[in-house]
Write an enzyme that holds these catalytic residues in place. Structure first.
Site, PDB file in Angstrom:
ATOM      1  N   CYS A 106      48.560  29.872  41.212  1.00 30.03           N
ATOM      2  CA  CYS A 106      49.417  31.446  41.786  1.00 30.03           C
ATOM      3  C   CYS A 106      49.271  31.355  43.484  1.00 30.03           C
ATOM      4  O   CYS A 106      48.065  31.365  43.585  1.00 30.03           O
ATOM      5  CB  CYS A 106      48.702  32.323  40.868  1.00 30.03           C
ATOM      6  N   GLU A 136      39.585  30.363  38.079  1.00 32.11           N
ATOM      7  CA  GLU A 136      39.779  30.809  39.301  1.00 32.11           C
ATOM      8  C   GLU A 136      38.463  30.771  40.195  1.00 32.11           C
ATOM      9  O   GLU A 136      38.611  30.293  41.402  1.00 32.11           O
ATOM     10  CB  GLU A 136      40.363  31.999  39.295  1.00 32.11           C
ATOM     11  N   THR A 175      40.946  37.535  41.593  1.00 33.85           N
ATOM     12  CA  THR A 175      42.261  38.202  41.684  1.00 33.85           C
ATOM     13  C   THR A 175      42.429  39.135  40.259  1.00 33.85           C
ATOM     14  O   THR A 175      43.370  39.892  40.507  1.00 33.85           O
ATOM     15  CB  THR A 175      43.564  37.542  41.801  1.00 33.85           C
ATOM     16  N   CYS A 205      45.058  41.149  42.775  1.00 34.46           N
ATOM     17  CA  CYS A 205      46.659  40.787  42.968  1.00 34.46           C
ATOM     18  C   CYS A 205      47.339  42.055  42.354  1.00 34.46           C
ATOM     19  O   CYS A 205      46.901  42.875  41.761  1.00 34.46           O
ATOM     20  CB  CYS A 205      46.962  39.567  42.254  1.00 34.46           C
ATOM     21  N   ASN A 235      42.084  39.027  32.806  1.00 35.39           N
ATOM     22  CA  ASN A 235      42.721  40.482  33.081  1.00 35.39           C
ATOM     23  C   ASN A 235      42.821  41.171  31.858  1.00 35.39           C
ATOM     24  O   ASN A 235      43.092  42.423  31.895  1.00 35.39           O
ATOM     25  CB  ASN A 235      44.165  40.052  33.963  1.00 35.39           C
ATOM     26  N   SER A 278      49.389  37.193  31.099  1.00 36.49           N
ATOM     27  CA  SER A 278      49.558  36.036  30.462  1.00 36.49           C
ATOM     28  C   SER A 278      50.047  36.205  29.236  1.00 36.49           C
ATOM     29  O   SER A 278      50.263  35.195  28.276  1.00 36.49           O
ATOM     30  CB  SER A 278      48.456  35.118  30.585  1.00 36.49           C
TER      31      SER A 278
END
Length: 319
Positions: A106, A136, A175, A205, A235, A278
């Site tokens: 990303c 990540e 993020t 983000c 997330n 996602s």
């Protein structure tokens, strides 16, 4: 009226806006799809392209092969790096083997990588707020030499961290974190190290921020919040936590409609539904359809931030 058919109990379903796919996820999935179209199957993907079981299974059915490490890939087939980013050693190894690879990281994760490199070049020790073992975090820490990044997972970590004497410090964040949890950790760090420079732009983000704000609105007027997403999606897990912190009586994470437990709905008049960044929209519709079979559903779309962000695909796929 057929008296044998009992009246279905009314249920208000509030849908969060925004929800589901973000621009980074959409780009990563498109990269795998376009690679399969252009180069044929198999296309190898290092780690899950995004953290959603349904997405991974659909791409696998199309011919994607998901592997844990690069050494599981042949030299003569394309390989895609996941949206979460990879340590620098991975593309370096691919180049040494003269492999053709596509980086689906990303762009907002790449921004964090660039910030980390900038701080390292300036001689700063980087405090990375994130979760150990998340791809990540592994990718971000792997941009720099060992010891250049210190992981801070909790407020306790922030309170007990002892920097080397005379070390200049900087920070970055994963993020997909909870905004509130990150604020607490950062508050502790800033109190102890007030000289910590802020990033040029917030690391968490836009999609994570927007979805967390949307779920807070859902929580205010709902008896139950359902988050469609996979358990390994950071997330998505954070959305459940944010909803509970915002005061909803109950919040649940489910992969799809098959995960519904009707005992959750006892006494529930209003249910809020959102989806992690996602999670595909058809999974949300599947949950609504399942609810509609059992309840007299009134659907309400919550007003929220309309996202228009898009990211370009790699040139190799558009030429």
């Amino acid at each position: 009226m057929d008296l044998a058919q009992p009246l279905r109990r009314p249920l208000t379903v509030r849908l969060a806006t925004p929800r589901g796919f973000c621009a980074g996820v959409d780009r990563a999935i498109q990269i795998v799809e376009r690679a399969l179209e252009k180069y044929g199957a198999p296309v190898y993907v290092r780690h899950e392209i995004v953290h959603n079981r349904h997405v991974v299974e659909r791409l696998r059915d199309m011919g994607a092969v998901f592997v844990k490490e690069l050494d599981e890939c042949p030299d003569d087939r394309p390989v895609v790096f996941s949206a979460h980013g990879v340590p620098k050693a991975v593309p370096d190894a691919a180049r040494q083997r003269q492999m053709f690879f596509l980086d689906a990281t990303c762009p907002l994760v790449s921004k964090v990588h660039v910030e980390a490199e900038r701080h390292h070049a300036a001689g700063r020790l980087i405090l990375l707020i994130g979760h150990a073992g998340h791809p990540e975090v592994v990718g971000t820490m792997g941009q720099l030499p060992p010891g250049a990044v210190v992981l801070i997972e909790t407020v306790e970590d922030a309170e007990t961290f002892v920097p080397p004497p005379g070390a200049a410090l900087a920070y970055a964040t994963q993020t997909t974190l909870s905004l509130d949890d990150t604020a607490e950790i950062l508050g502790a760090l800033k109190r102890r190290f007030p000289e910590l420079p802020d990033p040029h732009k917030e690391d968490i983000c836009y999609a994570t921020t927007n979805r967390q704000e949307a779920v807070k609105r859902l929580a205010e007027g709902s008896d139950l919040v359902l988050v469609v997403g996979s358990k390994n999606s950071s997330n998505s897990v954070r959305l459940v936590e944010v909803a509970l912190r915002a005061g909803v009586a109950d919040a649940r994470l489910l992969d799809d409609a098959s995960g519904l437990d009707w005992s959750w709905f006892e006494g529930v008049r209003t249910v809020g539904i959102t989806a992690g960044a996602s999670a595909p929209e058809p999974l949300v519709q599947g949950v609504i359809d399942a609810l509609s079979e059992r309840f007299d559903v009134t659907q309400v779309d919550d007003a929220g931030e309309r996202e228009t962000v898009t990211f370009k695909l790699p040139r190799a796929l558009t030429a």
